[in-house]
Write a protein that holds these residues in place. Structure first.
Motif, PDB file in Angstrom:
ATOM      1  N   HIS A 207       0.846  -1.185   0.000  1.00 32.96           N
ATOM      2  CA  HIS A 207       0.000   0.000   0.000  1.00 32.96           C
ATOM      3  C   HIS A 207       0.877   1.228   0.000  1.00 32.96           C
ATOM      4  CE1 HIS A 207       0.604  -0.388   4.364  1.00 32.96           C
ATOM      5  NE2 HIS A 207       0.045  -1.554   4.290  1.00 32.96           N
ATOM      6  N   LYS A 208       0.261   2.329  -0.339  1.00 31.80           N
ATOM      7  CA  LYS A 208       0.993   3.568  -0.594  1.00 31.80           C
ATOM      8  C   LYS A 208       1.913   3.965   0.551  1.00 31.80           C
ATOM      9  CE  LYS A 208       0.344   8.271  -2.119  1.00 31.80           C
ATOM     10  NZ  LYS A 208       1.117   8.349  -3.324  1.00 31.80           N
ATOM     11  N   TYR A 209       1.419   3.917   1.767  1.00 31.18           N
ATOM     12  CA  TYR A 209       2.230   4.311   2.917  1.00 31.18           C
ATOM     13  C   TYR A 209       2.372   3.128   3.848  1.00 31.18           C
ATOM     14  CZ  TYR A 209       0.828   8.894   1.186  1.00 31.18           C
ATOM     15  OH  TYR A 209       0.595   9.975   0.385  1.00 31.18           O
ATOM     16  N   LYS A 210       3.544   2.990   4.419  1.00 33.35           N
ATOM     17  CA  LYS A 210       3.772   1.945   5.412  1.00 33.35           C
ATOM     18  C   LYS A 210       2.911   2.263   6.628  1.00 33.35           C
ATOM     19  CE  LYS A 210       7.649  -0.791   6.822  1.00 33.35           C
ATOM     20  NZ  LYS A 210       7.539  -1.835   5.844  1.00 33.35           N
ATOM     21  N   LEU A 211       2.239   1.265   7.141  1.00 37.16           N
ATOM     22  CA  LEU A 211       1.349   1.461   8.281  1.00 37.16           C
ATOM     23  C   LEU A 211       1.905   0.699   9.482  1.00 37.16           C
ATOM     24  CD1 LEU A 211      -1.345   2.655   9.264  1.00 37.16           C
ATOM     25  CD2 LEU A 211      -2.450   0.573   8.495  1.00 37.16           C
ATOM     26  N   PRO A 212       2.678   1.385  10.326  1.00 38.28           N
ATOM     27  CA  PRO A 212       3.252   0.709  11.498  1.00 38.28           C
ATOM     28  C   PRO A 212       2.164   0.193  12.449  1.00 38.28           C
ATOM     29  CG  PRO A 212       4.273   2.863  11.146  1.00 38.28           C
ATOM     30  CD  PRO A 212       3.085   2.783  10.251  1.00 38.28           C
ATOM     31  N   ILE A 213       2.433  -0.937  13.042  1.00 32.66           N
ATOM     32  CA  ILE A 213       1.483  -1.565  13.962  1.00 32.66           C
ATOM     33  C   ILE A 213       1.098  -0.612  15.088  1.00 32.66           C
ATOM     34  CG2 ILE A 213       1.229  -3.412  15.666  1.00 32.66           C
ATOM     35  CD1 ILE A 213       0.932  -4.330  12.783  1.00 32.66           C
ATOM     36  N   LYS A 214       2.058   0.155  15.599  1.00 33.69           N
ATOM     37  CA  LYS A 214       1.753   1.058  16.712  1.00 33.69           C
ATOM     38  C   LYS A 214       0.655   2.047  16.333  1.00 33.69           C
ATOM     39  CE  LYS A 214       5.428   4.235  15.531  1.00 33.69           C
ATOM     40  NZ  LYS A 214       6.676   4.818  15.815  1.00 33.69           N
ATOM     41  N   LEU A 215       0.543   2.378  15.055  1.00 33.30           N
ATOM     42  CA  LEU A 215      -0.504   3.302  14.614  1.00 33.30           C
ATOM     43  C   LEU A 215      -1.883   2.662  14.653  1.00 33.30           C
ATOM     44  CD1 LEU A 215       0.983   5.228  11.572  1.00 33.30           C
ATOM     45  CD2 LEU A 215       0.742   5.981  13.927  1.00 33.30           C
ATOM     46  N   LEU A 216      -1.933   1.352  14.499  1.00 34.31           N
ATOM     47  CA  LEU A 216      -3.233   0.686  14.524  1.00 34.31           C
ATOM     48  C   LEU A 216      -3.897   0.827  15.886  1.00 34.31           C
ATOM     49  CD1 LEU A 216      -2.503  -2.506  12.417  1.00 34.31           C
ATOM     50  CD2 LEU A 216      -3.697  -0.427  11.735  1.00 34.31           C
ATOM     51  N   ASN A 217      -3.116   0.681  16.941  1.00 34.40           N
ATOM     52  CA  ASN A 217      -3.688   0.858  18.279  1.00 34.40           C
ATOM     53  C   ASN A 217      -4.184   2.285  18.474  1.00 34.40           C
ATOM     54  OD1 ASN A 217      -3.253  -1.785  19.101  1.00 34.40           O
ATOM     55  ND2 ASN A 217      -1.243  -1.351  19.936  1.00 34.40           N
ATOM     56  N   GLU A 218      -3.420   3.239  17.993  1.00 36.03           N
ATOM     57  CA  GLU A 218      -3.800   4.640  18.094  1.00 36.03           C
ATOM     58  C   GLU A 218      -5.067   4.915  17.274  1.00 36.03           C
ATOM     59  OE1 GLU A 218      -1.566   8.965  17.851  1.00 36.03           O
ATOM     60  OE2 GLU A 218      -0.485   7.199  17.182  1.00 36.03           O
ATOM     61  N   ALA A 219      -5.128   4.329  16.089  1.00 32.19           N
ATOM     62  CA  ALA A 219      -6.320   4.502  15.242  1.00 32.19           C
ATOM     63  C   ALA A 219      -7.541   3.898  15.922  1.00 32.19           C
ATOM     64  CB  ALA A 219      -6.089   3.848  13.880  1.00 32.19           C
ATOM     65  N   LYS A 220      -7.359   2.752  16.498  1.00 33.54           N
ATOM     66  CA  LYS A 220      -8.473   2.073  17.178  1.00 33.54           C
ATOM     67  C   LYS A 220      -9.014   2.929  18.328  1.00 33.54           C
ATOM     68  CE  LYS A 220      -9.496  -2.556  18.894  1.00 33.54           C
ATOM     69  NZ  LYS A 220      -8.914  -3.868  19.208  1.00 33.54           N
ATOM     70  N   LEU A 221      -8.122   3.576  19.042  1.00 36.71           N
ATOM     71  CA  LEU A 221      -8.524   4.400  20.189  1.00 36.71           C
ATOM     72  C   LEU A 221      -9.110   5.755  19.802  1.00 36.71           C
ATOM     73  CD1 LEU A 221      -5.519   3.835  22.638  1.00 36.71           C
ATOM     74  CD2 LEU A 221      -7.877   3.084  22.972  1.00 36.71           C
ATOM     75  N   PHE A 222      -8.471   6.434  18.847  1.00 34.09           N
ATOM     76  CA  PHE A 222      -8.818   7.830  18.591  1.00 34.09           C
ATOM     77  C   PHE A 222      -9.517   8.103  17.263  1.00 34.09           C
ATOM     78  CE2 PHE A 222      -4.986   7.934  21.343  1.00 34.09           C
ATOM     79  CZ  PHE A 222      -5.596   8.456  22.471  1.00 34.09           C
ATOM     80  N   TYR A 223      -9.468   7.148  16.362  1.00 27.09           N
ATOM     81  CA  TYR A 223     -10.070   7.345  15.039  1.00 27.09           C
ATOM     82  C   TYR A 223     -10.930   6.127  14.678  1.00 27.09           C
ATOM     83  CZ  TYR A 223      -6.894  11.237  14.793  1.00 27.09           C
ATOM     84  OH  TYR A 223      -6.235  12.406  15.074  1.00 27.09           O
TER      85      TYR A 223
END
Length: 183
Positions: free
Chosen positions: A85-101
């Motif tokens: 995919h266009k941008y690398k999506l670090p695992i740590k961002l998934l937790n943040e996305a789950k919480l805030f987005y």
């Protein structure tokens, strides 16, 4: 310009996370004003939304390209799991996305379900072609894959076991394809 702004935003997001990057940093790096950025994005949250949209759409495009290829089914599954995919999506961002987005997180979950359904169809086709052991219950295998996929985004599990996402995926594939018994 919009693409350049989003590319720099992606770099900042990957470095600092979804909440900690700033529009000021993006403007400074691109040597443009914040006003210019806001011509293309309504807000920082809009930038994050478009970041996730770019990831999801490019991931789906990668899956579609894989499905059109002449690769064998195992190679197709591997390519889908490791789709680009266009941008690398670090695992740590998934937790943040789950919480805030949560809306963006729901889109990521939809992408995961889409990819699991594609894999299930590939497995069903392979079973009809006799490439998979006929005794394998594809419903159970599909459920296992669904549950295993949650492990790949479990940051605490990965850190606790000193695994990268790719290593966890490779280990799961090894177990599913070759079993646990000594030969």
């Amino acid at each position: 310009m919009k693409e350049r702004i989003l590319d720099v935003a992606a770099e900042k997001i990957n470095s600092y996370g979804l909440k900690k990057f700033t529009v000021d940093e993006i403007a400074a790096e691109l040597k443009i004003s914040k006003k210019t950025i806001y011509k293309y994005f309504k807000s920082k949250d809009d930038m994050i939304l478009q970041y996730f949209e770019a990831i999801i759409s490019s991931d789906k495009e990668s899956v579609e390209k894989t499905l059109r290829s002449n690769s064998e089914f195992l190679e197709k599954i591997h390519q889908i799991v490791y789709s680009n995919h266009k941008y690398k999506l670090p695992i740590k961002l998934l937790n943040e996305a789950k919480l805030f987005y949560p809306e963006e997180w729901n889109e990521i979950e939809k992408l995961k379900k889409y990819k699991l359904n594609v894999i299930k169809k590939l497995l069903e086709e392979a079973a009809l072609e006799g490439k998979i052991n006929s005794e394998v219950n594809l419903s159970v295998l599909s459920k296992m894959l669904e549950k295993i996929s949650d492990t790949f985004v479990d940051y605490d599990f990965l850190i606790g076991n000193k695994l990268k996402t790719t290593e966890a995926i490779d280990e799961a594939f090894k177990i599913i394809l070759y079993g646990i018994l000594n030969k």
